[in-house]
Write an enzyme that holds these catalytic residues in place. Structure first.
Site, short mmCIF file in Angstrom:
data_model
loop_
_atom_site.label_atom_id
_atom_site.label_comp_id
_atom_site.label_asym_id
_atom_site.label_seq_id
_atom_site.Cartn_x
_atom_site.Cartn_y
_atom_site.Cartn_z
N ASP A 72 3.12 123.08 4.01
CA ASP A 72 3.77 124.38 3.84
C ASP A 72 3.04 125.41 4.69
OD1 ASP A 72 4.93 126.71 3.06
OD2 ASP A 72 4.54 126.50 0.93
N LYS A 119 -3.67 119.72 -5.63
CA LYS A 119 -3.64 118.55 -6.51
C LYS A 119 -4.94 117.75 -6.42
CE LYS A 119 0.02 116.38 -5.03
NZ LYS A 119 0.27 117.17 -3.81
N LYS A 162 1.18 111.72 3.56
CA LYS A 162 0.05 112.30 4.31
C LYS A 162 -1.29 111.75 3.82
CE LYS A 162 0.86 116.57 3.39
NZ LYS A 162 2.06 116.30 2.57
N LYS A 192 5.91 116.99 5.23
CA LYS A 192 6.59 117.34 3.97
C LYS A 192 5.85 116.71 2.79
CE LYS A 192 11.10 116.64 1.69
NZ LYS A 192 10.61 115.74 0.63
#
Length: 270
Positions: A124, A40, A14, A9
């Protein structure tokens, strides 16, 4: 070559975990590359000491004839750092950007001499672009980071569904759950049972420690900033386990009702 992808998530840790794994692998003498698959482009910040100033998509937009030197940046302990990048905010599909970037990395053959490649992927897998590392064979060993929070578990379970889909027609496998503590109630026990329900195991449980934030504020991994700390030892132990992990499985995701019941089971002091 170890080809590893880290999913989870958004905001679960991560990039921090992946960067510390890369640093630990480099300490073992491995030739390491970390590939950030998030628009990002902050995956390699702790290795470079700053936000990557030229992503693959930046370079592709500016010049058709590019070389590996244009997209590979050298970070801490000679770790190669690549950021896929993404489209301008509000323009284009970030998932499509990942596809274009990884195709360019493959075309330039920049990873062929690496001992370990780590893909830090936005959590995702609904969007096909973020599934590319496991769908197209870039990574074979998949790890999911989760805390004991319900939405983190929900994301991890969804990621496991994607891994199962691709595992049934290829070599990709789930290597385990990496627990990243948020100090929730009965968190470690919950993650252990959650992992078992997914037909895997909790490969490690990373305790919550303020030294992680201290290191991030200095734009460094814990391995670099506090090499002798207990937290650095946790990351080194995880790196060793990942490097030699033979417990690779096809996951068995749960339905949401089962997941809710599991969270409720451990969400009480009684």
């Amino acid at each position: 070559m170890k080809k590893i992808a880290i999913y989870g998530k958004g905001g679960i840790g991560k990039s921090t975990t992946t960067a510390n794994l890369s640093a630990a692998f480099s300490e073992m003498g491995l030739k390491v590359c970390q590939v950030g698959c998030d628009p990002k482009n902050d995956s390699t910040r702790l290795l470079l000491g700053h936000i990557c100033r030229k992503t693959v998509l930046d370079v592709v937009r500016d010049n058709d004839a590019i070389t590996s030197e244009d997209i590979v940046h050298t970070g801490y302990n000679q770790i190669s750092c690549i950021e896929a990048g993404g489209p301008e905010p509000g323009v284009g599909c970030a998932g499509r950007g990942i596809i274009v970037a990884l195709e360019k990395v493959r075309e330039l053959n920049v990873l062929s001499d690496m001992d370990a490649v780590l893909y830090d992927v936005l959590g995702d897998v609904v969007c096909g672009g973020f599934a590319v590392p496991i769908r197209e064979g870039y990574a074979t060993d998949i790890y999911i980071i989760s805390s004991g929070e319900l939405m983190s578990l929900y994301a991890a379970n969804n990621i496991a569904k994607g891994i199962k889909r691709f595992a049934l027609r290829g070599v990709v496998r789930l290597g385990g759950i990496i627990g990243n503590s948020r100090n929730t109630l009965n968190e470690k026990k919950l993650l252990q049972e959650f992992a078992a329900r997914l037909n895997t195991y909790l490969i490690t449980f990373i305790p919550r420690d303020s030294i992680v934030n201290e290191a991030e504020n200095k734009r460094q991994t814990v391995i670099q900033y506090a090499a002798d700390s207990d937290q650095a030892k946790v990351y080194r132990k995880l790196a060793n386990m990942v490097l030699h992990n033979a417990k690779m499985t096809v996951p068995t995701p749960m339905d949401f009702e089962e997941l809710e019941a599991l969270a409720e089971k451990y969400g009480s002091k009684n």
